[in-house]
Each structure stands twice: as C-alpha cells, then as structure tokens.
Design an enzyme around this catalytic site. Structure first.
Site, PDB file in Angstrom:
ATOM      1  CB  CYS A   9      12.031   6.333  -0.832  1.00  0.00           C
ATOM      2  SG  CYS A   9      11.016   6.328   0.666  1.00  0.00           S
TER       3      CYS A   9
ATOM      4  CB  ALA B 138      -0.922  -0.014   1.215  1.00  0.00           C
TER       5      ALA B 138
ATOM      6  CG  ASP C 250       3.919  -7.849  10.514  1.00  0.00           C
ATOM      7  OD1 ASP C 250       4.776  -7.843   9.607  1.00  0.00           O
ATOM      8  OD2 ASP C 250       4.171  -7.522  11.678  1.00  0.00           O
TER       9      ASP C 250
ATOM     10  CG  ASP D  12       8.753   0.250  -1.878  1.00  0.00           C
ATOM     11  OD1 ASP D  12       9.936   0.599  -2.003  1.00  0.00           O
ATOM     12  OD2 ASP D  12       7.801   1.048  -1.887  1.00  0.00           O
TER      13      ASP D  12
END
Length: 438
Positions: free
Chosen positions: A389, A266, A315, A336
């Site tokens: 990121c 998400a 999880d 990610d």
C-alpha cells in the site's frame, strides 16, 4: 460550559497523545473512551484532530506568520492547542470564527495553559484579522518547498515524489493525501448478497453506492458513523476494505480447492477475501508473527463465519525452514508485504511524520527477504501476487524488477500501480503477479 467545548478538548487530547508517539487511530480510541459522544460528535472530533495532524506544517507556517514566538520555541501543548483553533478557522468553513476562538481559549483557561490563554486569544484573533485583509503568509517560490508547506508534507518526501512522478502528478497526490478518506465496504457473499446488503442499508437510512469494476464493493455516502453500529456488522455481512485493496486478492484467480498461502495475513482483510473467492472451499494458510494481529484475524474469521483458513504464528521468512514440506506446495501465494504505507497517508495522518528514507530502506530488505524465502513454496503452475500500500517505486516495480533479474526462472505476468490522485482512486496500491516461466 461553551457549546462544543468537550469535543475540541477531546481533539486536543488526541493531538497530545499522537505527539508523544501514539498512532492516531489508537489515540482517537483511547480518548473517546473517556467521553460519551454521539456519532456526529465523533465525526467532528475525528475531522478536527486528524486534520490538525495532516496539516501540521501548514498550521505551523501560520503560527510563524501571526505569533511573535516561532512554533519551534513554543511549549508543545500550546502549539497543539493553537492548531486546534487554527484548523477550524482556516479549514472548517461552517464554524464561526468567534466559536473557534472562544472554545479554544476556554480549553487553555481550564488547563495548565491558563496563564497563556491570552496568547491563544491573541494569535487566533490575529489570524482572523489577517484573513479579512487578505494578509496571508508567504509561501516558498521553490515548487517542492511550496507543496511541502501548503500540503503539509515532509520536504524529503515531496522531492522523492517529484523524482518518481513529476511535478504535476505530485501536486495531485499531495492534495489527495489531505482529503478525508471515504469508507468502503466489501460485501461478504458467503453470508449475504449485494442485493440484501443494499436493502439493509436502505432500510436503516444509510446511503451507499456501488463501486465501478468492483463486484462486491460499496462506498458510504452518508455521514460517517461508528462502524460497529452499522447494520450487518456483527452478522459478518460486510467488512471495511479500501477500494484499492479490494482488487488485490482477485489477481490470484483463486478457485475452489486451491491451496493458498497468505504470507503476511493479519488482520485478515485480504485473507477473508481469498476465502470468499473460493467459496470457503479450499485450504488457506494465514501466517503472521504478531499475536495481537493474529487475534484480529481470528476475530474477522469468526465474524464472517469462514472455515477454510488456518492461522499460524511464524515469521514468513522462516516458514521454509520450519515447514520444508511446504516447498512447491501452494497453488497461490499472496505476499501483502510490510511497507512504508505511503499510499495511505490520507487514512493514516500521522504516518507522514514518522516515515523516513532510512525506515524505507530497512523495509526493502525485509521485502526482498520475503520474496526470496516465499517463492520456493509456490508450485510450478502456481501464481504469486506481491502487493503493497505504498507508492514508492523502490518498494514496488523497481524491487520486482531487481528480484526477477536475480531469479531467471520467474516472470512478470502483470503489474499495476494505483496512485491516490483523485476522489475515486482510493488508497495508493501496487501489485505484481509472478509465475514460473513455462
């Protein structure tokens, strides 16, 4: 009422919400619901409020240079209001100083700071006088401290960056952190083509440009507008995705029929990219433990008309326990990972003031646990991509190096770190491709 008064008042209200702990994007959204602003107004308010948040330390330095009262001793509401005036004077060239001062003073007069309106007026006028005679504040001689003040970054972070990349690269990254981020699109080729998308934008007088080495990437060149009002949004013909983020999903080389796990999916930006790359023909399991974020994922799937994705609230570190049938099941896996986001400080201006070394250490524990618990779900001929990121090596290459030392059956196929050090780099991103040794 003075022209521009409401826009500046709204920007101040955003600062007040952020100072109380709210994230900047949510604060912007909350405040704007109380007003009826044009797209140009919103662009101005965003630049002013986010600029004040980014340059908090720099603006405090100017307060200390021009005010009798140190910024730490000032009432917070006064401090943030002074930032509104200071940022316009020091960083927004096209606004006359008189307008910067008068509107800021007017806000004080019409608020609980009415008795301090004279202080606001005095400090801001003092700044303009000092600028005219080139009486600038002194900046530290120490290079790390100088970058910390001038580019408004926590000193601990500057010191870390110098240790990671050296002083020259750190200066470039620090400057990039304070540039207004560009808006990037990814064309949804499941519903349209690049050619059609370009024609739609051109027809609506919206200037966009192609992005080198990104087949379906576009960058907005026109002045920013409300995203949902841009043509093609509700039809799902494109979605917002930073240029750095757009190179992650293709690293998995996904093809039709693949069984893919998106382990921290998400709100689904990379999930939808994976579906696009397999032509929506395959099996994608998108998992996340947040109901709110999964709702956003489902909204994106519906808007982009994607059918190959199934979502599951769980999880990711516990998937192997609850669904043991998934051991050795997936052809491709994307992790990610939740990270410090140190590559996105331009896009998330308040993050620099919230991240700590301790919080990064806590994230590293989660990242290691994710890798250990997700890798067994990969089949022997599959590929796994770990991405973040952030620009912090402890969350990126050093973490992967440590993980591979403890898992001798695996090997590094490829890794890349993107640093936000120029206009065309996008956010800071890292990705590593991992496979079983043949």
């Amino acid at each position: 009422m003075l022209e521009g008064y409401l826009q500046r008042k709204a920007a101040w209200e955003i600062l007040l919400k952020v100072s109380s702990g709210m994230y900047s994007d949510l604060a912007l959204e909350k405040v704007l619901t109380n007003y009826k602003f044009t797209s140009l107004d919103i662009a101005f308010i965003t630049e002013l409020s986010f600029g004040c948040i980014r340059y908090r330390k720099f603006l405090d330095h100017w307060i200390d240079h021009t005010s009798k009262l140190n910024h730490k001793k000032q009432p917070p509401k006064l401090r943030w209001l002074l930032h509104i005036g200071l940022y316009q004077i020091l960083k927004m060239d096209k606004i006359p100083d008189s307008a910067c001062i008068s509107t800021t003073v007017e806000i004080a007069k019409n608020s609980e700071l009415n008795k301090l309106s004279g202080v606001v007026n005095g400090v801001l006028r003092n700044v303009t006088r000092k600028l005219k005679i080139n009486n600038l504040p002194e900046f530290p001689m120490n290079q790390a401290e100088r970058i910390s003040v001038k580019e408004s970054l926590p000193i601990w972070l500057v010191n870390e960056m110098i240790a990671w990349f050296g002083i020259t690269e750190t200066k470039k990254i620090a400057i990039a952190f304070n540039k207004k981020p560009k808006i990037y699109f990814r064309v949804n080729t499941l519903k349209t083509t690049m050619k059609e998308c370009l024609e739609i934008f051109k027809k609506n007088n919206i200037d966009v440009g192609l992005i080198n080495k990104l087949e379906n990437g576009l960058v907005l060149k026109s002045k920013p507008r409300a995203i949902r009002k841009l043509p093609g949004y509700f039809e799902g013909k494109w979605l917002i995705q930073d240029r750095s983020s757009q190179w992650v999903a293709p690293l998995l080389s996904p093809i039709k029929g693949d069984k893919i796990l998106d382990a921290c999916a998400a709100p689904g930006i990379k999930t939808t990219h994976l579906a696009q790359l397999i032509k929506d023909e395959g099996e994608i399991l998108a998992i996340d433990r947040s109901d709110i974020r999964l709702k956003l994922l489902k909204e994106n799937l519906e808007r982009l008309n994607i059918k190959s994705v199934k979502s599951l609230k769980i999880d990711a570190t516990k998937l192997i326990e609850i669904k043991p049938e998934y051991i050795n099941y997936f052809d491709k896996i994307l992790i990610d990972a939740p990270c410090s986001g140190l590559g996105t400080l331009a896009r998330n201006p308040d993050a620099r003031w919230k991240i700590t070394k301790k919080s990064i250490d806590q994230l590293i524990i989660i990242q290691e646990k994710l890798l250990e618990n997700i890798v067994p779900l990969l089949n022997k001929n599959g590929l796994l991509v770990y991405s973040t990121c952030t620009i912090c090596p402890n969350e990126n290459n050093l973490l992967i190096e440590k993980f591979l030392k403890n898992n001798s059956r695996l090997e590094l196929v490829f890794e890349k770190q993107i640093l936000p050090n120029n206009d065309d780099s996008g956010d800071g991103f890292y990705a590593a491709i991992i496979s079983y040794k043949k």
